[in-house]
Enzyme design. Structure first.
Site, short mmCIF file in Angstrom:
data_model
loop_
_atom_site.label_atom_id
_atom_site.label_comp_id
_atom_site.label_asym_id
_atom_site.label_seq_id
_atom_site.Cartn_x
_atom_site.Cartn_y
_atom_site.Cartn_z
N ASN A 1 0.84 -1.20 0.00
CA ASN A 1 0.00 0.00 0.00
C ASN A 1 0.88 1.24 0.00
OD1 ASN A 1 0.54 0.86 2.84
ND2 ASN A 1 -0.37 -1.14 3.26
N ASP B 1 -4.13 -6.26 5.24
CA ASP B 1 -5.11 -7.10 5.92
C ASP B 1 -5.09 -8.54 5.40
OD1 ASP B 1 -6.12 -5.17 7.65
OD2 ASP B 1 -7.33 -4.29 6.04
N LYS C 1 8.85 -17.18 -10.54
CA LYS C 1 8.10 -16.05 -11.09
C LYS C 1 6.92 -16.57 -11.93
CE LYS C 1 8.64 -12.05 -14.06
NZ LYS C 1 9.45 -11.43 -15.08
N PRO D 1 -2.58 -11.91 10.35
CA PRO D 1 -2.82 -11.70 11.79
C PRO D 1 -2.92 -10.20 12.05
CG PRO D 1 -0.52 -12.29 11.37
CD PRO D 1 -1.25 -12.46 10.07
N ASP D 2 -3.70 -9.83 13.04
CA ASP D 2 -3.79 -8.42 13.43
C ASP D 2 -2.70 -8.17 14.48
OD1 ASP D 2 -4.53 -5.96 14.74
OD2 ASP D 2 -6.42 -6.10 13.65
N VAL E 1 -1.58 -5.40 16.14
CA VAL E 1 -1.88 -4.61 17.34
C VAL E 1 -2.88 -5.33 18.25
CG1 VAL E 1 -3.77 -3.14 16.48
CG2 VAL E 1 -2.15 -2.23 18.13
N PHE F 1 -4.03 3.01 15.35
CA PHE F 1 -4.48 4.07 14.46
C PHE F 1 -5.65 3.55 13.64
CE2 PHE F 1 -1.55 7.74 14.35
CZ PHE F 1 -0.68 7.32 15.34
N LYS G 1 -13.13 -0.21 16.94
CA LYS G 1 -11.81 -0.86 16.92
C LYS G 1 -11.12 -0.77 18.28
CE LYS G 1 -11.22 -0.30 12.03
NZ LYS G 1 -10.60 0.40 10.92
N LYS H 1 -10.26 -4.44 19.42
CA LYS H 1 -8.82 -4.77 19.44
C LYS H 1 -8.23 -4.66 20.84
CE LYS H 1 -8.08 -3.28 14.65
NZ LYS H 1 -7.06 -3.55 13.65
#
Ligand code: C5P
Length: 408
Positions: A213, A282, A292, A308-309, A311, A326, A340, A344
Protein backbone atom coordinates in the site's frame (compact mmCIF):
# COMPACT_ATOMS: atom_id res chain seq x y z
CA UNK A 1 14.00 6.13 36.94
CA UNK A 2 16.31 6.08 33.93
CA UNK A 3 17.09 9.73 33.47
CA UNK A 4 19.96 9.30 31.03
CA UNK A 5 18.14 7.22 28.39
CA UNK A 6 19.36 8.04 24.86
CA UNK A 7 22.08 10.32 26.28
CA UNK A 8 25.64 9.90 25.07
CA UNK A 9 28.29 10.47 27.70
CA UNK A 10 31.97 10.58 26.87
CA UNK A 11 33.84 9.77 30.05
CA UNK A 12 37.42 11.03 30.25
CA UNK A 13 39.61 9.34 32.85
CA UNK A 14 42.87 10.94 33.95
CA UNK A 15 45.73 9.57 36.05
CA UNK A 16 44.93 9.35 39.75
CA UNK A 17 44.17 6.69 42.32
CA UNK A 18 40.45 7.54 42.06
CA UNK A 19 40.54 6.15 38.49
CA UNK A 20 39.53 2.76 39.90
CA UNK A 21 36.19 4.33 40.89
CA UNK A 22 35.54 5.18 37.23
CA UNK A 23 34.61 1.55 36.62
CA UNK A 24 31.76 1.96 39.11
CA UNK A 25 30.87 5.28 37.53
CA UNK A 26 30.47 3.64 34.10
CA UNK A 27 28.09 1.14 35.67
CA UNK A 28 25.95 3.87 37.25
CA UNK A 29 25.82 5.88 34.01
CA UNK A 30 24.81 2.78 32.06
CA UNK A 31 22.23 1.86 34.68
CA UNK A 32 20.70 5.32 34.25
CA UNK A 33 20.32 4.51 30.55
CA UNK A 34 23.31 6.37 29.03
CA UNK A 35 25.44 5.20 26.13
CA UNK A 36 28.99 5.55 27.47
CA UNK A 37 32.31 5.81 25.65
CA UNK A 38 35.57 6.10 27.52
CA UNK A 39 38.70 8.11 26.72
CA UNK A 40 41.75 7.48 28.91
CA UNK A 41 44.92 9.46 29.35
CA UNK A 42 48.28 7.68 29.55
CA UNK A 43 48.31 8.27 33.30
CA UNK A 44 44.88 6.73 33.75
CA UNK A 45 46.06 3.49 32.16
CA UNK A 46 48.64 3.13 34.95
CA UNK A 47 45.75 2.79 37.40
CA UNK A 48 43.06 0.88 35.51
CA UNK A 49 43.08 -1.12 32.30
CA UNK A 50 41.21 -0.12 29.13
CA UNK A 51 39.89 -3.69 29.00
CA UNK A 52 37.93 -3.24 32.24
CA UNK A 53 36.29 -0.08 30.93
CA UNK A 54 35.65 -1.61 27.53
CA UNK A 55 33.86 -4.54 29.14
CA UNK A 56 31.75 -2.27 31.36
CA UNK A 57 30.91 0.37 28.77
CA UNK A 58 30.36 -2.14 25.95
CA UNK A 59 32.32 0.16 23.62
CA UNK A 60 35.97 0.27 22.56
CA UNK A 61 38.11 2.53 24.76
CA UNK A 62 39.95 5.43 23.12
CA UNK A 63 43.35 6.68 24.24
CA UNK A 64 45.60 7.56 21.29
CA UNK A 65 45.43 10.84 19.41
CA UNK A 66 47.76 9.93 16.60
CA UNK A 67 46.74 6.33 16.00
CA UNK A 68 45.54 6.07 12.37
CA UNK A 69 43.59 2.89 13.11
CA UNK A 70 41.69 4.42 16.03
CA UNK A 71 41.09 7.63 14.10
CA UNK A 72 39.70 5.57 11.20
CA UNK A 73 37.21 3.95 13.65
CA UNK A 74 35.97 7.02 15.51
CA UNK A 75 38.31 9.99 15.36
CA UNK A 76 38.68 12.76 17.92
CA UNK A 77 36.34 15.13 16.08
CA UNK A 78 33.68 12.45 15.74
CA UNK A 79 33.96 11.64 19.43
CA UNK A 80 33.67 15.34 20.26
CA UNK A 81 30.52 15.59 18.13
CA UNK A 82 29.09 12.31 19.40
CA UNK A 83 28.92 13.40 23.04
CA UNK A 84 25.92 15.05 24.68
CA UNK A 85 28.11 15.52 27.74
CA UNK A 86 31.85 15.26 28.28
CA UNK A 87 32.53 14.12 31.83
CA UNK A 88 36.09 13.94 33.17
CA UNK A 89 36.26 11.84 36.33
CA UNK A 90 38.68 11.78 37.99
CA UNK A 91 40.09 15.09 36.82
CA UNK A 92 43.69 15.40 38.08
CA UNK A 93 45.50 18.65 38.95
CA UNK A 94 47.70 18.16 35.89
CA UNK A 95 44.65 17.75 33.65
CA UNK A 96 43.05 20.92 35.04
CA UNK A 97 46.26 22.81 34.37
CA UNK A 98 46.46 21.59 30.78
CA UNK A 99 42.77 22.21 30.15
CA UNK A 100 42.92 25.74 31.56
CA UNK A 101 45.77 26.55 29.17
CA UNK A 102 43.87 25.20 26.16
CA UNK A 103 46.44 22.49 25.43
CA UNK A 104 45.55 19.77 22.97
CA UNK A 105 48.49 17.43 23.43
CA UNK A 106 46.59 14.20 23.93
CA UNK A 107 43.25 12.71 22.88
CA UNK A 108 41.26 13.87 25.92
CA UNK A 109 42.39 17.52 25.92
CA UNK A 110 41.89 17.67 22.14
CA UNK A 111 38.32 16.41 22.49
CA UNK A 112 37.72 18.96 25.27
CA UNK A 113 38.76 21.69 22.84
CA UNK A 114 36.78 20.27 19.93
CA UNK A 115 33.47 19.54 21.63
CA UNK A 116 30.50 21.87 21.84
CA UNK A 117 28.87 19.64 24.44
CA UNK A 118 28.84 20.72 28.10
CA UNK A 119 31.93 19.71 30.06
CA UNK A 120 31.71 18.41 33.62
CA UNK A 121 34.69 17.55 35.79
CA UNK A 122 34.96 15.61 39.04
CA UNK A 123 38.32 16.69 40.50
CA UNK A 124 40.28 14.19 42.58
CA UNK A 125 43.71 14.85 44.05
CA UNK A 126 45.63 15.17 47.27
CA UNK A 127 44.15 17.88 49.53
CA UNK A 128 47.28 20.05 49.37
CA UNK A 129 47.29 19.86 45.56
CA UNK A 130 43.60 20.85 45.53
CA UNK A 131 44.19 23.81 47.87
CA UNK A 132 47.28 24.92 45.93
CA UNK A 133 46.87 28.41 44.51
CA UNK A 134 47.69 27.42 40.94
CA UNK A 135 45.11 24.61 40.93
CA UNK A 136 42.47 27.01 42.27
CA UNK A 137 43.50 29.62 39.74
CA UNK A 138 43.29 27.08 36.89
CA UNK A 139 39.81 26.08 38.02
CA UNK A 140 38.66 29.69 38.27
CA UNK A 141 40.05 30.38 34.81
CA UNK A 142 38.01 27.45 33.41
CA UNK A 143 34.85 28.68 35.17
CA UNK A 144 35.39 32.19 33.79
CA UNK A 145 36.12 31.06 30.24
CA UNK A 146 33.59 28.27 29.81
CA UNK A 147 30.72 29.75 31.82
CA UNK A 148 27.41 27.85 31.74
CA UNK A 149 28.86 25.03 29.65
CA UNK A 150 31.16 23.98 32.51
CA UNK A 151 30.26 22.07 35.68
CA UNK A 152 32.36 21.07 38.67
CA UNK A 153 31.19 18.05 40.66
CA UNK A 154 32.93 17.98 44.06
CA UNK A 155 35.44 17.26 45.31
CA UNK A 156 34.42 15.59 48.53
CA UNK A 157 36.30 15.98 51.78
CA UNK A 158 37.52 13.17 54.03
CA UNK A 159 40.29 10.65 54.38
CA UNK A 160 42.45 10.28 51.29
CA UNK A 161 44.29 7.33 49.78
CA UNK A 162 47.60 8.86 50.91
CA UNK A 163 46.38 9.15 54.52
CA UNK A 164 45.77 12.92 54.46
CA UNK A 165 42.42 14.29 55.51
CA UNK A 166 40.78 17.18 53.62
CA UNK A 167 39.10 18.17 50.34
CA UNK A 168 40.14 16.33 47.19
CA UNK A 169 38.36 12.97 47.19
CA UNK A 170 36.41 12.19 44.06
CA UNK A 171 32.65 12.34 44.67
CA UNK A 172 30.86 9.04 45.03
CA UNK A 173 30.24 7.57 41.51
CA UNK A 174 26.51 7.33 42.17
CA UNK A 175 26.40 11.03 43.07
CA UNK A 176 28.36 11.93 39.92
CA UNK A 177 25.92 9.94 37.76
CA UNK A 178 22.96 11.68 39.44
CA UNK A 179 24.63 15.08 38.91
CA UNK A 180 24.98 14.23 35.19
CA UNK A 181 21.27 13.37 35.02
CA UNK A 182 20.45 16.73 36.64
CA UNK A 183 22.08 18.49 33.69
CA UNK A 184 19.43 17.14 31.33
CA UNK A 185 15.71 17.77 31.28
CA UNK A 186 13.81 14.66 32.30
CA UNK A 187 11.53 13.50 29.48
CA UNK A 188 7.94 12.42 30.02
CA UNK A 189 8.82 8.87 28.98
CA UNK A 190 12.26 8.62 30.63
CA UNK A 191 13.42 5.01 30.72
CA UNK A 192 10.21 3.59 29.16
CA UNK A 193 10.61 0.85 26.53
CA UNK A 194 8.39 1.83 23.66
CA UNK A 195 7.72 0.04 20.37
CA UNK A 196 6.35 1.70 17.23
CA UNK A 197 5.23 -0.05 14.04
CA UNK A 198 5.44 2.01 10.87
CA UNK A 199 5.17 1.92 7.11
CA UNK A 200 3.46 -0.59 4.85
CA UNK A 201 3.91 -4.35 4.73
CA UNK A 202 4.68 -6.30 1.58
CA UNK A 203 2.90 -9.57 0.97
CA UNK A 204 4.69 -11.75 -1.53
CA UNK A 205 2.95 -13.19 -4.60
CA UNK A 206 6.05 -14.76 -6.10
CA UNK A 207 9.81 -14.08 -5.75
CA UNK A 208 9.55 -10.74 -7.59
CA UNK A 209 6.03 -9.44 -6.89
CA UNK A 210 4.12 -8.35 -3.87
CA UNK A 211 0.95 -6.62 -2.69
CA UNK A 212 1.43 -3.49 -0.63
CA UNK A 213 0.00 0.00 0.00
CA UNK A 214 0.96 3.68 -0.19
CA UNK A 215 1.95 4.21 3.46
CA UNK A 216 5.02 6.48 3.62
CA UNK A 217 5.88 5.63 7.24
CA UNK A 218 6.20 9.36 8.03
CA UNK A 219 3.72 9.37 10.91
CA UNK A 220 5.24 6.29 12.57
CA UNK A 221 8.79 7.60 12.20
CA UNK A 222 7.76 11.00 13.60
CA UNK A 223 6.15 9.25 16.58
CA UNK A 224 9.24 7.13 17.17
CA UNK A 225 11.42 10.26 17.16
CA UNK A 226 9.07 12.19 19.46
CA UNK A 227 9.06 9.25 21.90
CA UNK A 228 12.87 9.11 21.81
CA UNK A 229 13.04 12.85 22.49
CA UNK A 230 10.72 12.31 25.45
CA UNK A 231 13.29 9.90 26.92
CA UNK A 232 11.90 6.53 25.81
CA UNK A 233 14.08 3.67 24.60
CA UNK A 234 12.47 3.13 21.21
CA UNK A 235 12.29 0.11 18.92
CA UNK A 236 10.87 0.89 15.50
CA UNK A 237 9.47 -2.06 13.54
CA UNK A 238 9.29 -0.76 10.02
CA UNK A 239 8.09 -1.98 6.68
CA UNK A 240 9.96 -0.81 3.54
CA UNK A 241 9.99 3.02 3.41
CA UNK A 242 12.11 5.76 1.87
CA UNK A 243 13.09 7.35 5.16
CA UNK A 244 16.53 7.45 6.79
CA UNK A 245 17.03 5.31 9.90
CA UNK A 246 16.44 7.65 12.86
CA UNK A 247 19.33 8.10 15.31
CA UNK A 248 19.25 6.50 18.77
CA UNK A 249 16.38 4.22 17.82
CA UNK A 250 16.62 0.46 17.33
CA UNK A 251 15.33 -0.21 13.83
CA UNK A 252 13.92 -3.62 12.91
CA UNK A 253 13.21 -3.80 9.21
CA UNK A 254 10.56 -6.26 8.11
CA UNK A 255 8.57 -7.04 4.99
CA UNK A 256 5.40 -8.94 5.76
CA UNK A 257 2.68 -8.66 8.40
CA UNK A 258 3.81 -11.96 9.85
CA UNK A 259 7.40 -10.68 10.16
CA UNK A 260 6.02 -7.62 11.93
CA UNK A 261 4.05 -9.79 14.33
CA UNK A 262 7.15 -11.90 15.14
CA UNK A 263 9.19 -8.78 15.92
CA UNK A 264 6.36 -7.31 18.00
CA UNK A 265 5.93 -10.51 20.03
CA UNK A 266 9.70 -10.64 20.64
CA UNK A 267 9.30 -7.34 22.52
CA UNK A 268 6.57 -8.54 24.90
CA UNK A 269 7.62 -8.53 28.53
CA UNK A 270 10.10 -5.71 27.89
CA UNK A 271 7.78 -3.25 26.18
CA UNK A 272 5.64 -0.87 28.24
CA UNK A 273 4.05 1.18 25.46
CA UNK A 274 3.19 -0.10 21.96
CA UNK A 275 2.08 2.26 19.20
CA UNK A 276 0.84 0.72 15.95
CA UNK A 277 1.13 3.29 13.18
CA UNK A 278 1.85 0.75 10.43
CA UNK A 279 -0.51 0.19 7.51
CA UNK A 280 -0.50 -3.58 7.76
CA UNK A 281 -1.89 -5.50 4.79
CA UNK A 282 -5.11 -7.10 5.92
CA UNK A 283 -4.73 -10.04 3.50
CA UNK A 284 -1.87 -11.94 1.89
CA UNK A 285 -1.78 -14.39 -1.01
CA UNK A 286 -2.64 -17.85 0.25
CA UNK A 287 0.30 -19.38 -1.58
CA UNK A 288 3.56 -17.79 -2.67
CA UNK A 289 4.80 -19.16 -5.98
CA UNK A 290 8.35 -20.52 -5.84
CA UNK A 291 9.11 -19.24 -9.33
CA UNK A 292 8.10 -16.05 -11.09
CA UNK A 293 4.55 -16.50 -12.36
CA UNK A 294 4.59 -16.59 -16.16
CA UNK A 295 2.31 -14.48 -18.31
CA UNK A 296 -0.32 -16.84 -19.74
CA UNK A 297 -4.12 -16.28 -19.92
CA UNK A 298 -5.97 -12.94 -19.77
CA UNK A 299 -6.70 -13.33 -16.13
CA UNK A 300 -5.16 -14.85 -13.04
CA UNK A 301 -6.77 -15.37 -9.67
CA UNK A 302 -4.93 -14.88 -6.44
CA UNK A 303 -6.64 -16.25 -3.37
CA UNK A 304 -6.01 -14.10 -0.32
CA UNK A 305 -6.21 -15.04 3.32
CA UNK A 306 -6.40 -12.83 6.36
CA UNK A 307 -3.20 -11.65 8.01
CA UNK A 308 -2.82 -11.70 11.79
CA UNK A 309 -3.79 -8.42 13.43
CA UNK A 310 -0.51 -7.25 14.99
CA UNK A 311 -1.88 -4.61 17.34
CA UNK A 312 -4.83 -6.75 18.47
CA UNK A 313 -2.51 -9.68 19.20
CA UNK A 314 -0.24 -7.41 21.25
CA UNK A 315 -3.20 -5.87 23.10
CA UNK A 316 -4.55 -9.33 24.02
CA UNK A 317 -1.14 -10.66 25.09
CA UNK A 318 -0.83 -11.69 28.74
CA UNK A 319 2.04 -9.21 29.11
CA UNK A 320 0.17 -6.55 27.18
CA UNK A 321 1.74 -3.10 27.13
CA UNK A 322 -0.22 0.14 27.02
CA UNK A 323 -1.40 -0.19 23.43
CA UNK A 324 -2.28 2.53 20.94
CA UNK A 325 -3.66 1.91 17.45
CA UNK A 326 -4.48 4.07 14.46
CA UNK A 327 -7.62 4.02 12.36
CA UNK A 328 -7.70 5.47 8.87
CA UNK A 329 -11.33 5.85 7.87
CA UNK A 330 -13.27 7.46 5.04
CA UNK A 331 -16.67 7.72 6.79
CA UNK A 332 -18.22 7.63 10.28
CA UNK A 333 -14.64 8.08 11.51
CA UNK A 334 -15.27 8.22 15.24
CA UNK A 335 -17.84 5.42 15.30
CA UNK A 336 -15.60 2.98 13.46
CA UNK A 337 -12.63 4.01 15.57
CA UNK A 338 -14.52 3.42 18.82
CA UNK A 339 -15.48 -0.03 17.55
CA UNK A 340 -11.81 -0.86 16.92
CA UNK A 341 -10.80 0.52 20.32
CA UNK A 342 -13.02 -2.09 21.93
CA UNK A 343 -12.60 -5.00 19.50
CA UNK A 344 -8.82 -4.77 19.44
CA UNK A 345 -8.64 -4.21 23.21
CA UNK A 346 -6.69 -0.94 22.80
CA UNK A 347 -6.00 1.73 25.40
CA UNK A 348 -6.26 4.46 22.79
CA UNK A 349 -6.96 4.83 19.09
CA UNK A 350 -5.96 7.71 16.83
CA UNK A 351 -8.57 8.18 14.12
CA UNK A 352 -8.09 10.16 10.95
CA UNK A 353 -10.24 10.86 7.95
CA UNK A 354 -8.29 9.70 4.89
CA UNK A 355 -11.00 10.87 2.50
CA UNK A 356 -9.61 14.39 2.99
CA UNK A 357 -6.96 15.17 0.39
CA UNK A 358 -4.91 17.57 2.51
CA UNK A 359 -4.00 15.04 5.18
CA UNK A 360 -3.21 11.36 5.63
CA UNK A 361 -1.17 8.74 3.90
CA UNK A 362 1.53 10.44 1.85
CA UNK A 363 1.06 13.97 3.08
CA UNK A 364 3.31 15.79 5.56
CA UNK A 365 0.25 16.94 7.49
CA UNK A 366 -2.32 15.15 9.53
CA UNK A 367 -5.47 15.85 11.51
CA UNK A 368 -6.83 13.30 13.93
CA UNK A 369 -8.84 12.54 17.03
CA UNK A 370 -7.37 10.43 19.81
CA UNK A 371 -10.06 8.38 21.48
CA UNK A 372 -10.01 6.31 24.66
CA UNK A 373 -12.79 4.77 26.76
CA UNK A 374 -13.40 7.82 28.95
CA UNK A 375 -12.55 10.66 26.60
CA UNK A 376 -11.09 12.05 23.43
CA UNK A 377 -8.87 14.84 22.12
CA UNK A 378 -8.79 16.40 18.65
CA UNK A 379 -5.70 17.50 16.76
CA UNK A 380 -6.39 20.04 14.01
CA UNK A 381 -4.44 19.92 10.78
CA UNK A 382 -0.74 20.24 11.60
CA UNK A 383 2.59 18.76 10.52
CA UNK A 384 3.09 15.09 11.32
CA UNK A 385 6.07 16.10 13.50
CA UNK A 386 4.02 18.51 15.60
CA UNK A 387 1.22 16.00 15.90
CA UNK A 388 3.66 13.27 16.90
CA UNK A 389 4.96 15.43 19.78
CA UNK A 390 1.45 16.27 20.97
CA UNK A 391 0.34 12.65 20.66
CA UNK A 392 3.35 11.45 22.62
CA UNK A 393 2.52 13.94 25.40
CA UNK A 394 -1.04 12.61 25.52
CA UNK A 395 0.07 8.96 25.37
CA UNK A 396 2.59 9.58 28.18
CA UNK A 397 -0.13 11.13 30.33
CA UNK A 398 -2.62 8.34 29.66
CA UNK A 399 0.11 5.72 30.24
CA UNK A 400 1.11 7.26 33.61
CA UNK A 401 -2.56 7.38 34.54
CA UNK A 402 -2.98 3.69 33.65
CA UNK A 403 -0.05 2.85 35.93
CA UNK A 404 -1.63 4.70 38.84
CA UNK A 405 -5.08 3.17 38.30
CA UNK A 406 -4.58 -0.23 36.66
CA UNK A 407 -7.80 -1.64 35.19
CA UNK A 408 -9.33 -4.71 36.85
O1 C5P B 1 -8.47 -2.69 11.35
P1 C5P B 1 -7.62 -1.58 10.84
O2 C5P B 1 -6.63 -2.00 9.80
O3 C5P B 1 -8.37 -0.35 10.44
O4 C5P B 1 -6.79 -1.14 12.13
C1 C5P B 1 -5.77 -0.19 12.09
C2 C5P B 1 -4.88 -0.38 13.25
O5 C5P B 1 -4.56 -1.75 13.45
C3 C5P B 1 -3.55 0.30 13.03
O6 C5P B 1 -3.05 0.66 14.32
C4 C5P B 1 -2.72 -0.80 12.40
O7 C5P B 1 -1.32 -0.58 12.61
C5 C5P B 1 -3.20 -2.02 13.15
N1 C5P B 1 -3.20 -3.26 12.38
C6 C5P B 1 -2.34 -4.28 12.74
N2 C5P B 1 -2.34 -5.47 12.06
C7 C5P B 1 -3.21 -5.68 11.06
C8 C5P B 1 -4.10 -4.65 10.68
C9 C5P B 1 -4.07 -3.47 11.36
O8 C5P B 1 -1.53 -4.08 13.66
N3 C5P B 1 -3.21 -6.84 10.42
Amino acid sequence: MQQLTNKRILLGITGGIAAYKSAELVRHLKKAGADVRVVMTKGAMEFITPLTLQALSGNPVHHALLDPEAEAGMGHIELAKWADLLLVAPASANFLARLSQGLGDDLLTTICLATEAPLAIAPAMNQAMWKDGTTQQNLQRLIDIKGKNFHVFGPDAGEQACGDVGPGRMLDPEVIAASCADLFETGLLAGINLVVTAGPTREAIDPVRYISNHSSGKMGYAIAEAARDAGARVTLISGPVNLPAPERITLKQINSARDMLDEALAQMGECQVFIAAAAVADYRPLTVANQKIKKSGDQIDITMIKNPDVVATVAHHEQRPFTVGFAAETQAVEDYARGKLTNKNLDMIVANDVSREDIGFNSDNNAATAIWQEGQQSFDSMSKHTMARQLIELIAMRYQESQQHPAG
